[in-house]
Design a protein around this motif. Sequence first.
Motif, PDB file in Angstrom:
ATOM      1  N   ARG A  17      63.330  36.873  27.979  1.00 17.66           N
ATOM      2  CA  ARG A  17      62.202  37.576  28.895  1.00 17.66           C
ATOM      3  C   ARG A  17      61.614  36.734  29.722  1.00 17.66           C
ATOM      4  NH1 ARG A  17      59.315  42.231  26.026  1.00 17.66           N
ATOM      5  NH2 ARG A  17      58.885  42.767  28.356  1.00 17.66           N
ATOM      6  N   LEU A  18      61.220  35.284  29.217  1.00 16.25           N
ATOM      7  CA  LEU A  18      60.321  34.641  29.885  1.00 16.25           C
ATOM      8  C   LEU A  18      61.570  34.206  31.276  1.00 16.25           C
ATOM      9  CD1 LEU A  18      59.171  31.967  27.280  1.00 16.25           C
ATOM     10  CD2 LEU A  18      57.732  33.550  28.684  1.00 16.25           C
ATOM     11  N   ARG A  19      62.680  34.075  30.897  1.00 14.51           N
ATOM     12  CA  ARG A  19      63.563  33.678  32.002  1.00 14.51           C
ATOM     13  C   ARG A  19      63.601  34.610  32.993  1.00 14.51           C
ATOM     14  NH1 ARG A  19      68.703  32.337  29.111  1.00 14.51           N
ATOM     15  NH2 ARG A  19      67.406  30.560  28.445  1.00 14.51           N
ATOM     16  N   GLN A  20      63.887  36.001  32.635  1.00 12.72           N
ATOM     17  CA  GLN A  20      64.356  37.105  33.709  1.00 12.72           C
ATOM     18  C   GLN A  20      62.934  37.673  34.078  1.00 12.72           C
ATOM     19  OE1 GLN A  20      66.624  39.579  31.089  1.00 12.72           O
ATOM     20  NE2 GLN A  20      68.435  38.647  31.653  1.00 12.72           N
ATOM     21  N   GLU A  21      61.801  37.765  33.366  1.00 13.77           N
ATOM     22  CA  GLU A  21      60.669  38.413  33.938  1.00 13.77           C
ATOM     23  C   GLU A  21      59.382  37.536  34.147  1.00 13.77           C
ATOM     24  OE1 GLU A  21      59.611  41.580  30.896  1.00 13.77           O
ATOM     25  OE2 GLU A  21      61.889  41.539  30.117  1.00 13.77           O
ATOM     26  N   PRO A  53      60.113  34.469  36.941  1.00 10.81           N
ATOM     27  CA  PRO A  53      60.212  34.909  38.292  1.00 10.81           C
ATOM     28  C   PRO A  53      58.945  35.620  38.902  1.00 10.81           C
ATOM     29  CG  PRO A  53      61.910  35.647  37.257  1.00 10.81           C
ATOM     30  CD  PRO A  53      61.103  34.966  36.110  1.00 10.81           C
ATOM     31  N   LEU A  54      58.019  36.327  38.083  1.00  9.85           N
ATOM     32  CA  LEU A  54      56.775  36.830  38.455  1.00  9.85           C
ATOM     33  C   LEU A  54      55.818  35.675  38.681  1.00  9.85           C
ATOM     34  CD1 LEU A  54      54.964  39.251  38.732  1.00  9.85           C
ATOM     35  CD2 LEU A  54      54.181  38.978  36.367  1.00  9.85           C
ATOM     36  N   LEU A  55      55.699  34.593  38.207  1.00  6.67           N
ATOM     37  CA  LEU A  55      54.932  33.278  38.353  1.00  6.67           C
ATOM     38  C   LEU A  55      55.421  33.030  39.536  1.00  6.67           C
ATOM     39  CD1 LEU A  55      54.551  31.722  34.832  1.00  6.67           C
ATOM     40  CD2 LEU A  55      52.685  32.894  35.904  1.00  6.67           C
ATOM     41  N   LEU A  82      52.545  32.941  42.384  1.00  8.09           N
ATOM     42  CA  LEU A  82      51.813  31.494  42.715  1.00  8.09           C
ATOM     43  C   LEU A  82      52.759  30.798  43.941  1.00  8.09           C
ATOM     44  CD1 LEU A  82      51.381  30.182  39.108  1.00  8.09           C
ATOM     45  CD2 LEU A  82      49.647  31.268  40.660  1.00  8.09           C
ATOM     46  N   GLY A  83      53.579  31.571  44.509  1.00  2.00           N
ATOM     47  CA  GLY A  83      54.137  30.824  45.721  1.00  2.00           C
ATOM     48  C   GLY A  83      55.493  29.889  45.409  1.00  2.00           C
ATOM     49  N   GLY A  84      55.837  29.895  44.169  1.00  4.87           N
ATOM     50  CA  GLY A  84      57.011  29.078  44.196  1.00  4.87           C
ATOM     51  C   GLY A  84      56.544  27.648  43.335  1.00  4.87           C
ATOM     52  N   GLY A  85      57.701  27.070  43.048  1.00  2.09           N
ATOM     53  CA  GLY A  85      57.189  25.683  42.444  1.00  2.09           C
ATOM     54  C   GLY A  85      56.967  25.639  40.983  1.00  2.09           C
ATOM     55  N   VAL A  86      56.984  26.798  40.317  1.00  2.62           N
ATOM     56  CA  VAL A  86      56.313  26.802  38.822  1.00  2.62           C
ATOM     57  C   VAL A  86      56.939  26.160  37.953  1.00  2.62           C
ATOM     58  CG1 VAL A  86      55.776  28.485  37.160  1.00  2.62           C
ATOM     59  CG2 VAL A  86      54.951  28.958  39.366  1.00  2.62           C
ATOM     60  N   ALA A  87      58.373  26.200  37.895  1.00  2.57           N
ATOM     61  CA  ALA A  87      59.247  25.700  37.085  1.00  2.57           C
ATOM     62  C   ALA A  87      58.950  23.865  37.226  1.00  2.57           C
ATOM     63  CB  ALA A  87      60.804  25.706  37.363  1.00  2.57           C
ATOM     64  N   GLN A  88      59.119  23.524  38.334  1.00  2.00           N
ATOM     65  CA  GLN A  88      58.826  22.057  38.713  1.00  2.00           C
ATOM     66  C   GLN A  88      57.511  21.670  38.139  1.00  2.00           C
ATOM     67  OE1 GLN A  88      60.235  24.296  40.814  1.00  2.00           O
ATOM     68  NE2 GLN A  88      61.818  23.334  42.089  1.00  2.00           N
ATOM     69  N   ALA A  89      56.475  22.493  38.348  1.00  2.00           N
ATOM     70  CA  ALA A  89      55.168  22.058  38.129  1.00  2.00           C
ATOM     71  C   ALA A  89      54.697  21.846  36.480  1.00  2.00           C
ATOM     72  CB  ALA A  89      54.208  23.125  38.545  1.00  2.00           C
ATOM     73  N   LEU A  90      55.825  22.942  35.712  1.00  2.00           N
ATOM     74  CA  LEU A  90      55.646  23.002  34.338  1.00  2.00           C
ATOM     75  C   LEU A  90      56.430  21.734  33.923  1.00  2.00           C
ATOM     76  CD1 LEU A  90      56.101  26.671  33.606  1.00  2.00           C
ATOM     77  CD2 LEU A  90      54.191  25.494  33.234  1.00  2.00           C
TER      78      LEU A  90
END
Length: 330
Positions: A196-200, A203-205, A209-217
Motif C-alpha cells: 500500500r505504501l508502494r501503490q498509494e 505516489p501521493l507524496l 510534494l512535486g516529485g523527488g520524494v524517494a530520493q529525499a527519503l
Amino acid sequence: MLPEGPAVLELRHAVRSWSVQRARAVRAATPIAVALSGGADSLALTAAAVAEFPEVVALVVDHGLQPGSEDVAATAARRALMLGCVDATVTTVHVGGDGGMEAAARRARYAALETARGDAAVLIAHTLDDQAETVLLGLARGSGPRSIAGMMPWDSPWGRPLLGVRRAVTRQACAELGFDPHEDPQNVSADFTRVRLRQEVLPLLEDVLGGGVAQALGRTATQLREDGDVLDALADDLLGGALAGDDLDVTALIAVPVALRRRVLRSWLLGAGATGLSDKQLRLIDDLVGDWRGQGGVAVGGGPPGARLVVGRRRGTLALELEWSLRNDS
C-alpha cells in the motif's frame, strides 16, 4: 556480452561503485552470491553482478507460497546460468506463521541464504524504492533515528548495491536483456502494508510534494546512518569506561548527553542478552540514571522460559537480573 542499454549500464555502474567502496569485504568473499527470486530487481542485479565480478553464484529460495513456485525457482536458476553465473542453487523452505506471513517468509529466506552462501557475500536487490518504503515504515513506528536510517549498503554478509537505483531501472534493464521477469502476486496485494505504501502513499507524496520524494527519503536514511555511526562509536568508548564487571556505573553516565547515554544503555543491554528493545523501555531505563526517584526496575525481552530480564538500580549501578515467575502446579 550484456546489451549495453542505458538501464543495464546504470546498474553496472551502481554495482561497480558499491564494490569499490567495499573492496576489502568484497575481496574477502569469493565468489559473490546473488539472492535471486526471478523478479525484475534480482534478475537485473544478477546480470550486473556477472558483468562486474569474476565469479557469481545465484541463490534461489522457493518459499512454496504459491502454486507453481518450484517452476518459478527453476526458471530463475536457468536464467542465472544463461547470464553467466558459475552456479545456481534452489533451496525450498517452509514458511511458518509467527509474526505474519511476510515476516515469516523473510526469516525463512535469510536463514536459507545464510546456510547456502558458504563464505560468499550475498547481494540483495533492494532498490531506492524499497529504501523509501522502509524509511516510511520506520517513521510510523516512531522508534527514533535508528528506525528511519533504512537499510545499509553493507551489513556483512549482505550487500545492497542498488539502494540508489529506482525500481523502474531494473524493469527497463530486464527489457534490454530480453527477459520477462516473474511478477509475485504478493507484490501487488493490498493486504500488505508495504504494498500500500508502494501503490498509494509514495505516489501521493510524489504528486503532492512535486516529485523527488524517494530520493529525499534515501538521502535522509544515509545521513542518519552516518550520524548514527559516529554516535555509536562514541557510545562504545563510553560503555568501556562505565562497565563495573557486568553492571554499569551510574556516576559515569549521569553527565553524558541523553542521545549518547541511551546508545550506551542499548549496547550494554543487547550485549547482555536483551532483545526487542523499544524506545519506551530505553527511556524508562534511562530514567534510572538521569531521573532517579527510587523507581522500580524495567522489564525487557530476552529472558528464558519462566523468567524475565529486569534492569534495576542497586547501590549506584545498573544491573540486569533474572526474575523467575512463581508457578502453582497444584
